[in-house]
Design an enzyme around this catalytic site. Structure first.
Site, PDB file in Angstrom:
ATOM      1  CB  SER A  38      -0.758   0.100   1.084  1.00 16.46           C
ATOM      2  OG  SER A  38      -0.193   0.355   2.391  1.00 16.46           O
ATOM      3  CE  LYS A  82      -2.993   1.957   4.862  1.00 12.24           C
ATOM      4  NZ  LYS A  82      -2.949   1.221   3.784  1.00 12.24           N
TER       5      LYS A  82
END
Length: 201
Positions: A38, A82
């Site tokens: 990701s 993230k």
């Protein structure tokens, strides 16, 4: 008596060393492994990075946080990596691959044009959205207009595969472990795009 002293002579240093290691890991930094794709192209699967626990979180910081409680599908002990897009009080929108925070265009030099213009899956607008629209599309929040106090809005750099705030909402400050830094042996591009992008905002 000599036996006890002999034992203590090596037991005590070991205990002190363990205590120091525990304090460093708990309050200063630790090394974690990136799991998944990701954060590509900047962080790859199985890459080892530092997490600095006293580092101040800023716009575009990359963080590690406890995903259990944020993502309904995350199990206890699951940690996500993230990038912080929205800080408390921020308004966020995305238009044709351009990111706006408080109506200010934010450069996304850490990802390519292709990556900026793709990536919000079915169930939320592909390239045009704001906090209220993604919350409605994915069934979280109550039509939020701003990032709540004490929380963050995060995205993965690899937008087409990232499971992030678009799909389950905000990350509480109390769940953040720290700020990610690529170590000296990492690639030049990764160090720049992970360690040094907060100045872009």
């Amino acid at each position: 008596m000599k036996t006890i002293k002999s034992i203590l002579s090596w037991v005590v240093p070991i205990l002190i060393g363990l205590a120091i290691a525990l304090l460093v890991r708990s309050y200063l930094f630790e090394i974690v492994r990136v799991d998944g794709t990701s954060m590509e192209p900047n962080l790859v699967n199985n890459e080892r990075v530092f997490v600095l626990k006293q580092e101040k979180i800023k716009h575009l910081s990359v963080i590690v946080f406890d995903a259990y409680g944020a993502d309904p599908q995350a199990t206890p002990g699951t940690e996500y990596v993230k990038r912080v897009i929205g800080m408390p009080g921020d308004k966020i929108s995305y238009k044709n691959g351009n990111l706006y925070v408080n109506n200010k265009l934010v450069p996304q030099k850490f990802i390519s044009t292709h990556e900026r213009t793709t990536g919000t899956e079915i169930g939320a607008e592909a390239t045009d959205w704001n906090l209220a629209s993604v919350a409605k599309a994915r069934g979280w929040g109550n039509k939020p207009e701003k990032v709540p106090a004490g929380e963050y809005f995060v995205l993965g750099d690899h937008r087409t595969v990232s499971n992030d705030s678009r799909y389950w909402g905000f990350v509480k400050k109390s769940e953040v472990m720290g700020v990610v830094k690529v170590p000296f042996w990492g690639s030049t591009a990764a160090k720049k795009n992970v360690n040094d992008r907060t100045s872009d905002y």
